[in-house]
Design a protein around this motif. Structure first.
Motif, mmCIF file in Angstrom:
data_model
loop_
_atom_site.group_PDB
_atom_site.id
_atom_site.type_symbol
_atom_site.label_atom_id
_atom_site.label_comp_id
_atom_site.label_asym_id
_atom_site.label_seq_id
_atom_site.Cartn_x
_atom_site.Cartn_y
_atom_site.Cartn_z
ATOM 1 N N ARG A 197 -15.697 -7.231 -7.244
ATOM 2 C CA ARG A 197 -16.759 -6.469 -6.581
ATOM 3 C C ARG A 197 -16.532 -6.390 -5.075
ATOM 4 O O ARG A 197 -17.023 -5.482 -4.403
ATOM 5 C CB ARG A 197 -18.112 -7.102 -6.881
ATOM 6 C CG ARG A 197 -19.267 -6.172 -6.582
ATOM 7 C CD ARG A 197 -20.576 -6.703 -7.124
ATOM 8 N NE ARG A 197 -21.657 -5.790 -6.793
ATOM 9 C CZ ARG A 197 -22.298 -5.045 -7.655
ATOM 10 N NH1 ARG A 197 -21.937 -5.069 -8.914
ATOM 11 N NH2 ARG A 197 -23.286 -4.268 -7.274
ATOM 12 N N THR A 198 -15.778 -7.322 -4.535
ATOM 13 C CA THR A 198 -15.464 -7.320 -3.115
ATOM 14 C C THR A 198 -13.960 -7.192 -2.942
ATOM 15 O O THR A 198 -13.194 -7.941 -3.548
ATOM 16 C CB THR A 198 -15.944 -8.613 -2.431
ATOM 17 O OG1 THR A 198 -17.348 -8.754 -2.644
ATOM 18 C CG2 THR A 198 -15.669 -8.576 -0.943
ATOM 19 N N LEU A 199 -13.526 -6.234 -2.091
ATOM 20 C CA LEU A 199 -12.109 -6.018 -1.822
ATOM 21 C C LEU A 199 -11.881 -5.938 -0.314
ATOM 22 O O LEU A 199 -12.715 -5.394 0.420
ATOM 23 C CB LEU A 199 -11.624 -4.716 -2.452
ATOM 24 C CG LEU A 199 -11.355 -4.691 -3.950
ATOM 25 C CD1 LEU A 199 -10.921 -3.298 -4.374
ATOM 26 C CD2 LEU A 199 -10.303 -5.707 -4.351
ATOM 27 N N PRO A 200 -10.759 -6.453 0.175
ATOM 28 C CA PRO A 200 -10.429 -6.308 1.604
ATOM 29 C C PRO A 200 -10.109 -4.847 1.929
ATOM 30 O O PRO A 200 -9.702 -4.081 1.048
ATOM 31 C CB PRO A 200 -9.202 -7.200 1.774
ATOM 32 C CG PRO A 200 -8.616 -7.324 0.413
ATOM 33 C CD PRO A 200 -9.755 -7.254 -0.541
ATOM 34 N N PRO A 201 -10.276 -4.445 3.189
ATOM 35 C CA PRO A 201 -10.016 -3.042 3.573
ATOM 36 C C PRO A 201 -8.615 -2.563 3.208
ATOM 37 O O PRO A 201 -8.429 -1.390 2.875
ATOM 38 C CB PRO A 201 -10.233 -3.055 5.095
ATOM 39 C CG PRO A 201 -11.164 -4.199 5.338
ATOM 40 C CD PRO A 201 -10.804 -5.236 4.319
ATOM 41 N N ALA A 202 -7.634 -3.459 3.262
ATOM 42 C CA ALA A 202 -6.259 -3.048 2.941
ATOM 43 C C ALA A 202 -6.154 -2.585 1.496
ATOM 44 O O ALA A 202 -5.438 -1.619 1.188
ATOM 45 C CB ALA A 202 -5.294 -4.206 3.204
ATOM 46 N N ASP A 203 -6.860 -3.263 0.571
ATOM 47 C CA ASP A 203 -6.819 -2.855 -0.832
ATOM 48 C C ASP A 203 -7.562 -1.540 -1.047
ATOM 49 O O ASP A 203 -7.158 -0.690 -1.854
ATOM 50 C CB ASP A 203 -7.435 -3.946 -1.711
ATOM 51 C CG ASP A 203 -6.464 -5.078 -1.991
ATOM 52 O OD1 ASP A 203 -5.330 -5.002 -1.469
ATOM 53 O OD2 ASP A 203 -6.816 -6.019 -2.700
ATOM 54 N N VAL A 204 -8.681 -1.359 -0.341
ATOM 55 C CA VAL A 204 -9.404 -0.095 -0.446
ATOM 56 C C VAL A 204 -8.529 1.053 0.040
ATOM 57 O O VAL A 204 -8.484 2.121 -0.560
ATOM 58 C CB VAL A 204 -10.722 -0.157 0.357
ATOM 59 C CG1 VAL A 204 -11.470 1.177 0.257
ATOM 60 C CG2 VAL A 204 -11.606 -1.289 -0.159
ATOM 61 N N GLN A 205 -7.800 0.812 1.143
ATOM 62 C CA GLN A 205 -6.906 1.827 1.663
ATOM 63 C C GLN A 205 -5.787 2.141 0.674
ATOM 64 O O GLN A 205 -5.374 3.288 0.520
ATOM 65 C CB GLN A 205 -6.304 1.361 2.994
ATOM 66 C CG GLN A 205 -5.233 2.278 3.574
ATOM 67 C CD GLN A 205 -5.744 3.694 3.799
ATOM 68 O OE1 GLN A 205 -6.922 3.896 4.083
ATOM 69 N NE2 GLN A 205 -4.860 4.669 3.652
ATOM 70 N N ARG A 206 -5.319 1.127 -0.046
ATOM 71 C CA ARG A 206 -4.253 1.341 -1.019
ATOM 72 C C ARG A 206 -4.734 2.271 -2.135
ATOM 73 O O ARG A 206 -4.002 3.138 -2.607
ATOM 74 C CB ARG A 206 -3.791 0.003 -1.582
ATOM 75 C CG ARG A 206 -2.591 0.093 -2.513
ATOM 76 C CD ARG A 206 -2.091 -1.278 -2.912
ATOM 77 N NE ARG A 206 -1.454 -1.961 -1.796
ATOM 78 C CZ ARG A 206 -1.836 -3.153 -1.317
ATOM 79 N NH1 ARG A 206 -2.847 -3.795 -1.875
ATOM 80 N NH2 ARG A 206 -1.211 -3.702 -0.300
ATOM 81 N N LEU A 207 -5.979 2.090 -2.566
ATOM 82 C CA LEU A 207 -6.540 2.987 -3.568
ATOM 83 C C LEU A 207 -6.736 4.390 -3.007
ATOM 84 O O LEU A 207 -6.419 5.389 -3.649
ATOM 85 C CB LEU A 207 -7.887 2.448 -4.065
ATOM 86 C CG LEU A 207 -7.883 1.324 -5.099
ATOM 87 C CD1 LEU A 207 -9.303 0.890 -5.404
ATOM 88 C CD2 LEU A 207 -7.192 1.762 -6.378
ATOM 89 N N ALA A 208 -7.273 4.460 -1.802
ATOM 90 C CA ALA A 208 -7.561 5.762 -1.200
ATOM 91 C C ALA A 208 -6.301 6.553 -0.899
ATOM 92 O O ALA A 208 -6.351 7.782 -0.763
ATOM 93 C CB ALA A 208 -8.373 5.570 0.078
ATOM 94 N N ALA A 209 -5.161 5.864 -0.801
ATOM 95 C CA ALA A 209 -3.907 6.539 -0.458
ATOM 96 C C ALA A 209 -3.267 7.245 -1.639
ATOM 97 O O ALA A 209 -2.266 7.943 -1.462
ATOM 98 C CB ALA A 209 -2.923 5.527 0.134
ATOM 99 N N LEU A 210 -3.815 7.074 -2.844
ATOM 100 C CA LEU A 210 -3.244 7.763 -4.011
ATOM 101 C C LEU A 210 -3.537 9.251 -3.873
ATOM 102 O O LEU A 210 -4.694 9.682 -4.000
ATOM 103 C CB LEU A 210 -3.837 7.206 -5.303
ATOM 104 C CG LEU A 210 -3.523 5.740 -5.601
ATOM 105 C CD1 LEU A 210 -4.318 5.251 -6.800
ATOM 106 C CD2 LEU A 210 -2.036 5.547 -5.839
#
Length: 578
Positions: free
Chosen positions: A514-527
């Motif tokens: 339920r909680t993710l660091p910004p780097a992981d969110v960016q990795r998803l958003a970069a798809l």
């Protein structure tokens, strides 16, 4: 300084216009509405060719509003059923959209309006009367055929998918629609609901029924019916429908038990065997069929999208103790291209000789086989005779825990589903030789990482791995072409870095914290190609039968949506969670 002369422009002869019938023959090969819209807007000649044949026009598509706009109402009127109501704002917006459809439109499709009879009737009343072709792939109920015949008088081509037990064809108007039918899909399994206080949505069972004699007789006048899809109890009236001269494609799902309790089911134990024999004999006479898809199932069962309380299982599925039933020989059936057997049914003894099959699904459960080990399918035997097979579903749990190498001998295989139930599953190295495999679904209780043989499948477009032990998503050629990745029980604590290689990914389902660091969110958003994201919510495991009806999502959802506002978001239901 010598003057520079431009070379004379090459003479370009105008393309001779093709005859309208030639253009129509070409345009009929276009499969998507997007391609049709592009061709339609090219020039006046192409536009005129489309206008001359309504079947070529791209469909105007109206879709049901999302789940948070719906309210589920249980109606107890002899046959408990659910009706879905839309909130006032969503209903008004939908009717406005239907009323704004171009008055010259000729082709429309209504999607996702299951259990919404009132909404469908409202839409039909405001759609333009110019429509000549209408598709209803959603499961309809109520007096819809009558409304269609009265409101859309120009209809010449109608495709209906309906709950046969709850759809009314009565009256002159309903009968007037039958000669216009080109595709008809009816399911005769009456829904029964149990709604304990703690269950939402309610549990549902499906009871098998027969087609009414009156409708079967009326359908004899369906002179344009090309495609017929029926899920029902067999009857002699259904056999008469197989003789329709226009019928070319038939999908027949045979259901066999009507009783709700054990006493009623036990009284009918001898009935299914005779019905199966009659059905197969009638199919042998349908020589004009070009495509036959046959499936069989026993027992009322329940809708797998719903949660079912444990205390209800005894009356939902009373057939565990009954004898196994094997299909008779299907050799020589005209046009047989697809065969599916479920639950108490088993493949015929000569199933390996059905060389015309392109799809084979075996979901028989071993609990119905009792001591009859000969009914357990031996997948290890050679399958070379089934060279045309492009879809294979082995839903029957593999006792050996190994996918036989014989499956890798199928040169045309495109889709493969394998079920190891709760145990481990070994995939042979030869699997990577299936260079045309585009869809792979594996259900295994023990699978810590994506198997090495799967990582080499560069042809994959859809990968669905359901394992409670999955923790790693290694890099490999398999990720590059994926458009859909489903890992509903993924146990990793962060977004795998290997996802960066999935540049074609459009749909992602993954069990994430339920909680993710910004780097992981960016990795998803970069798809770059991502369009639909389904993120399972771990916190919801603490709530009985819980799901996220308003898509609130995890804490990092807002950050993700700010980065990728183009990505749709849906939460998964509890039945996909451990």
């Amino acid at each position: 300084m010598p003057s520079r002369r431009r070379a004379p422009a090459a003479r370009v002869d105008a393309l001779l216009p093709l005859p309208a019938d030639a253009l129509q023959a070409i345009f009929s090969k276009l499969e998507s509405d997007d391609d049709r819209r592009s061709a339609l807007a090219t020039c006046k000649a192409w536009h005129a060719a489309f206008s001359a044949d309504p079947r070529l026009w791209p469909a105007i598509v109206l879709r049901a509003p999302p789940a948070h706009c719906r309210a589920y109402v249980l109606q107890q009127d002899g046959c408990d059923q659910i009706t879905v109501h839309l909130d006032a704002q969503a209903r008004a917006a939908l009717l406005d959209a239907a009323g704004a459809v171009n008055r010259r439109a000729v082709h429309a499709r209504l999607e996702g309006f299951r259990d919404m009879p009132e909404v469908l009737l409202g839409l039909v009343s405001v759609l333009p009367p110019s429509l000549t072709r209408l598709e209803l792939p959603t499961r309809c109920t109520g007096p819809l055929p009558t409304a269609l015949a009265r409101c859309l008088t120009r209809l010449a081509d109608v495709s209906i998918t309906g709950n046969g037990a709850e759809m009314s064809w009565s009256g002159v108007a309903g009968a007037a629609l039958i000669p216009k039918l080109s595709q008809l899909r009816l399911c005769y399994s009456r829904p029964q609901y149990a709604w304990p206080a703690e269950v939402e949505p309610p549990a549902r069972t499906m009871l098998a029924l027969r087609m009414p004699d009156s409708l079967a007789a009326a359908l004899q006048g369906a002179s344009r019916l090309r495609t017929l899809d029926l899920v029902l109890r067999w009857s002699t009236q259904v056999a008469q429908l197989l003789a329709l001269p226009s019928l070319r494609e038939l999908s027949l799902g045979l259901l066999f038990v009507e009783g709700r309790n054990e006493g009623e089911a036990a009284a009918e134990l001898a009935v299914p065997r005779g019905e199966v024999t009659q059905a197969v004999a009638a199919l042998h006479e349908a020589l004009h069929l070009t495509a036959l898809r046959l499936s069989s199932d026993t027992g009322p069962g329940f809708d797998e999208t719903m949660q079912v309380p444990d205390e209800e299982l005894d009356w939902i599925d009373p057939l565990e103790a009954r004898d196994a039933m094997q299909l008779p020989s299907l050799a020589g059936l005209p046009g047989l291209v697809s065969l599916r057997v479920r639950r108490g049914m088993h493949l015929p003894a000569d199933w390996r000789s059905l060389t015309g099959l392109t799809a084979l699904e075996c979901d028989s459960d071993p609990i119905y086989s009792g001591d009859s080990d000969n009914l357990i399918v031996d997948w290890a035997s050679p399958l070379g005779a089934l060279a045309a097979l492009h879809t294979l579903h082995i839903g029957q749990p593999l006792r050996s825990g190994r996918l036989p190498a014989s499956v890798c001998e199928l040169p045309q295989l495109r889709e493969l589903l394998v079920n190891a139930e709760g145990g481990a599953l070994h995939l042979p190295a030869a699997l990577s030789r299936l260079s045309g495999l585009t869809r792979l679904e594996v259900r295994s209780g023990v699978m810590r990482s994506v198997p090495a043989t799967v990582r080499r499948l560069a042809s994959l477009r859809v990968l669905d791995l359901e394992s409670y032990d999955l923790q790693e998503l290694p890099a490999g050629p398999y990720l590059a072409g994926l458009t859909e990745l489903r890992l509903p029980f993924f146990r990793g604590s962060k977004v795998p870095g290997s996802l960066a290689g999935a540049t074609a990914l459009r749909t992602l389902e993954m069990f994430l914290p339920r909680t993710l660091p910004p780097a992981d969110v960016q990795r998803l958003a970069a798809l770059p190609a991502l369009r639909v994201s389904l993120a399972a919510l771990p916190a919801l495991r603490e709530i009985v039968h819980a799901y996220d009806p308003r898509g609130l999502g995890p804490y990092w959802k807002q950050d993700f949506c700010l980065r990728r506002p183009d990505v749709a978001w849906r939460s998964t239901f509890a039945h996909r969670m451990p």
